[in-house]
Each structure stands twice: as C-alpha cells, then as structure tokens.
Scaffold this motif. Structure first.
Motif, PDB file in Angstrom:
ATOM      1  N   PRO A 151      -0.176   2.066  -0.273  1.00 45.32           N
ATOM      2  CA  PRO A 151      -1.282   1.198  -0.717  1.00 45.32           C
ATOM      3  C   PRO A 151      -1.263   0.902  -2.219  1.00 45.32           C
ATOM      4  CG  PRO A 151      -2.098   2.861   0.788  1.00 45.32           C
ATOM      5  CD  PRO A 151      -0.656   3.207   0.499  1.00 45.32           C
ATOM      6  N   LEU A 152      -0.757   1.819  -3.020  1.00 40.93           N
ATOM      7  CA  LEU A 152      -0.747   1.613  -4.466  1.00 40.93           C
ATOM      8  C   LEU A 152       0.596   1.109  -4.993  1.00 40.93           C
ATOM      9  CD1 LEU A 152      -2.800   4.752  -5.562  1.00 40.93           C
ATOM     10  CD2 LEU A 152      -3.601   2.405  -5.190  1.00 40.93           C
ATOM     11  N   GLY A 153       1.498   0.765  -4.114  1.00 39.76           N
ATOM     12  CA  GLY A 153       2.813   0.275  -4.524  1.00 39.76           C
ATOM     13  C   GLY A 153       2.740  -1.060  -5.250  1.00 39.76           C
ATOM     14  N   ASN A 154       3.639  -1.253  -6.196  1.00 39.54           N
ATOM     15  CA  ASN A 154       3.701  -2.490  -6.964  1.00 39.54           C
ATOM     16  C   ASN A 154       4.368  -3.583  -6.125  1.00 39.54           C
ATOM     17  OD1 ASN A 154       4.125  -4.531  -8.814  1.00 39.54           O
ATOM     18  ND2 ASN A 154       4.926  -3.201 -10.419  1.00 39.54           N
ATOM     19  N   PRO A 155       3.661  -4.687  -5.829  1.00 38.96           N
ATOM     20  CA  PRO A 155       4.253  -5.756  -5.030  1.00 38.96           C
ATOM     21  C   PRO A 155       5.149  -6.708  -5.841  1.00 38.96           C
ATOM     22  CG  PRO A 155       1.999  -6.326  -5.527  1.00 38.96           C
ATOM     23  CD  PRO A 155       2.243  -4.943  -6.105  1.00 38.96           C
ATOM     24  N   PHE A 156       5.345  -6.410  -7.138  1.00 36.18           N
ATOM     25  CA  PHE A 156       6.154  -7.256  -8.016  1.00 36.18           C
ATOM     26  C   PHE A 156       7.450  -6.530  -8.384  1.00 36.18           C
ATOM     27  CE2 PHE A 156       1.710  -8.241  -8.691  1.00 36.18           C
ATOM     28  CZ  PHE A 156       1.687  -9.613  -8.554  1.00 36.18           C
ATOM     29  N   THR A 157       8.544  -7.269  -8.425  1.00 35.75           N
ATOM     30  CA  THR A 157       9.814  -6.688  -8.852  1.00 35.75           C
ATOM     31  C   THR A 157      10.590  -7.684  -9.693  1.00 35.75           C
ATOM     32  OG1 THR A 157      11.822  -5.556  -8.141  1.00 35.75           O
ATOM     33  CG2 THR A 157      11.152  -7.447  -6.832  1.00 35.75           C
ATOM     34  N   TYR A 177      -3.046  -7.178 -10.841  1.00 33.25           N
ATOM     35  CA  TYR A 177      -3.221  -7.094  -9.386  1.00 33.25           C
ATOM     36  C   TYR A 177      -4.136  -5.930  -9.007  1.00 33.25           C
ATOM     37  CZ  TYR A 177      -1.778  -5.558  -4.690  1.00 33.25           C
ATOM     38  OH  TYR A 177      -1.754  -5.115  -3.387  1.00 33.25           O
ATOM     39  N   ILE A 178      -3.848  -4.734  -9.534  1.00 31.69           N
ATOM     40  CA  ILE A 178      -4.619  -3.549  -9.158  1.00 31.69           C
ATOM     41  C   ILE A 178      -6.038  -3.643  -9.711  1.00 31.69           C
ATOM     42  CG2 ILE A 178      -4.067  -1.913 -11.010  1.00 31.69           C
ATOM     43  CD1 ILE A 178      -3.839  -1.017  -7.348  1.00 31.69           C
ATOM     44  N   ASP A 179      -6.173  -4.222 -10.896  1.00 30.84           N
ATOM     45  CA  ASP A 179      -7.496  -4.423 -11.483  1.00 30.84           C
ATOM     46  C   ASP A 179      -8.340  -5.343 -10.604  1.00 30.84           C
ATOM     47  OD1 ASP A 179      -9.264  -3.798 -13.622  1.00 30.84           O
ATOM     48  OD2 ASP A 179      -8.935  -5.798 -14.466  1.00 30.84           O
ATOM     49  N   GLU A 180      -7.753  -6.421 -10.137  1.00 26.43           N
ATOM     50  CA  GLU A 180      -8.469  -7.355  -9.256  1.00 26.43           C
ATOM     51  C   GLU A 180      -8.847  -6.685  -7.935  1.00 26.43           C
ATOM     52  OE1 GLU A 180      -9.744 -10.420  -9.791  1.00 26.43           O
ATOM     53  OE2 GLU A 180      -9.139 -10.031 -11.859  1.00 26.43           O
ATOM     54  N   LYS A 182     -13.310  -4.367  -4.789  1.00 25.74           N
ATOM     55  CA  LYS A 182     -13.613  -3.205  -3.943  1.00 25.74           C
ATOM     56  C   LYS A 182     -12.766  -3.201  -2.676  1.00 25.74           C
ATOM     57  CE  LYS A 182     -17.996  -2.417  -5.898  1.00 25.74           C
ATOM     58  NZ  LYS A 182     -19.152  -2.631  -6.322  1.00 25.74           N
ATOM     59  N   ASP A 183     -11.487  -3.533  -2.846  1.00 23.97           N
ATOM     60  CA  ASP A 183     -10.549  -3.498  -1.730  1.00 23.97           C
ATOM     61  C   ASP A 183     -10.575  -2.091  -1.118  1.00 23.97           C
ATOM     62  OD1 ASP A 183      -7.658  -2.717  -0.790  1.00 23.97           O
ATOM     63  OD2 ASP A 183      -7.750  -4.906  -0.661  1.00 23.97           O
ATOM     64  N   LYS A 184     -10.916  -2.008   0.157  1.00 22.78           N
ATOM     65  CA  LYS A 184     -11.115  -0.712   0.802  1.00 22.78           C
ATOM     66  C   LYS A 184      -9.863   0.153   0.786  1.00 22.78           C
ATOM     67  CE  LYS A 184     -12.767   1.538   4.995  1.00 22.78           C
ATOM     68  NZ  LYS A 184     -12.906   2.774   4.286  1.00 22.78           N
ATOM     69  N   VAL A 185      -8.725  -0.402   1.090  1.00 15.77           N
ATOM     70  CA  VAL A 185      -7.486   0.380   1.159  1.00 15.77           C
ATOM     71  C   VAL A 185      -7.137   0.954  -0.215  1.00 15.77           C
ATOM     72  CG1 VAL A 185      -5.016   0.274   1.650  1.00 15.77           C
ATOM     73  CG2 VAL A 185      -6.632  -0.901   3.148  1.00 15.77           C
ATOM     74  N   GLU A 192      -7.570   4.992  -1.419  1.00 10.72           N
ATOM     75  CA  GLU A 192      -6.427   5.772  -1.910  1.00 10.72           C
ATOM     76  C   GLU A 192      -6.690   6.317  -3.314  1.00 10.72           C
ATOM     77  OE1 GLU A 192      -2.606   7.515  -1.300  1.00 10.72           O
ATOM     78  OE2 GLU A 192      -4.225   6.797  -0.023  1.00 10.72           O
ATOM     79  N   LEU A 193      -7.258   5.503  -4.177  1.00  9.45           N
ATOM     80  CA  LEU A 193      -7.604   5.981  -5.516  1.00  9.45           C
ATOM     81  C   LEU A 193      -8.642   7.101  -5.453  1.00  9.45           C
ATOM     82  CD1 LEU A 193      -7.715   2.604  -7.467  1.00  9.45           C
ATOM     83  CD2 LEU A 193      -6.030   4.432  -7.721  1.00  9.45           C
TER      84      LEU A 193
END
Length: 94
Positions: free
Chosen positions: A24-30, A56-59, A64-67, A71-72
């Motif tokens: 869930p906390l993985g970076n979707p950018f490479t 991305y994670i800030d947004e 309040k993204d549940k997933v 995890e946080l």
C-alpha cells in the motif's frame, strides 16, 4: 525507533513492514527503464520519482484514503509500543 532497511539483506523480525512497490505504501513512480517494475508511472529521474511520491502520498493522506491511512496507522501503533520498527524495501540504500 524506525529504521529503513533493504529487504534482501535484512534479517526478518516480527516488526517488519514492507513498504516497497506492491505494498500500500509503495512508490508508483519510477525512473528505471532497464527493467520491468511494478511502478505505474514512468518519470525522468530518481528525484522526480521521489518528488511525485511525496505529492502522491500527501494527497492520499489528505483524502483519507483508507488503505494508505490504515497502513500508516498500523506502523504508528507499532512504533508507539516502543519497539524497533523496520520499513523494508528493495531500493535501500539508494
């Protein structure tokens, strides 16, 4: 204490949290273009990847993204217990 460790070299403990791609906390950018990754988005540089991930994670947190929030919170609860917490991914120390 929270420590970021390399999943390949770290000796597993009961207090490990995988934060790499696919989690869930993985970076979707490479910025990697020499191999296939689980990243959803391609950017030009490692700096861009990190910058985009922070946004991305800030947004996700603001929305309040549940997933993401679950995890946080799971990591926060473990860290509050004063245990040594290990955030594991494959990219450390890069």
């Amino acid at each position: 204490m929270i420590t970021v460790v390399n999943r390949k070299t770290h000796i597993p403990t009961l207090h490990d949290f995988f934060v790499g791609r696919g989690s869930p906390l993985g970076n979707p950018f490479t910025s990697i273009d020499y191999m296939i990754t689980k990243a959803q988005f391609k950017v030009n540089t490692k700096h861009d990847s990190i910058k985009n991930y922070v946004e991305y994670i800030d947004e996700k947190i603001k929305a309040k993204d549940k997933v993401i929030c679950d995890e946080l919170n799971r990591i926060w609860v473990a860290a509050k217990s004063k245990k040594n917490i290990y955030l594991c991914c494959y990219c450390v120390p890069k």
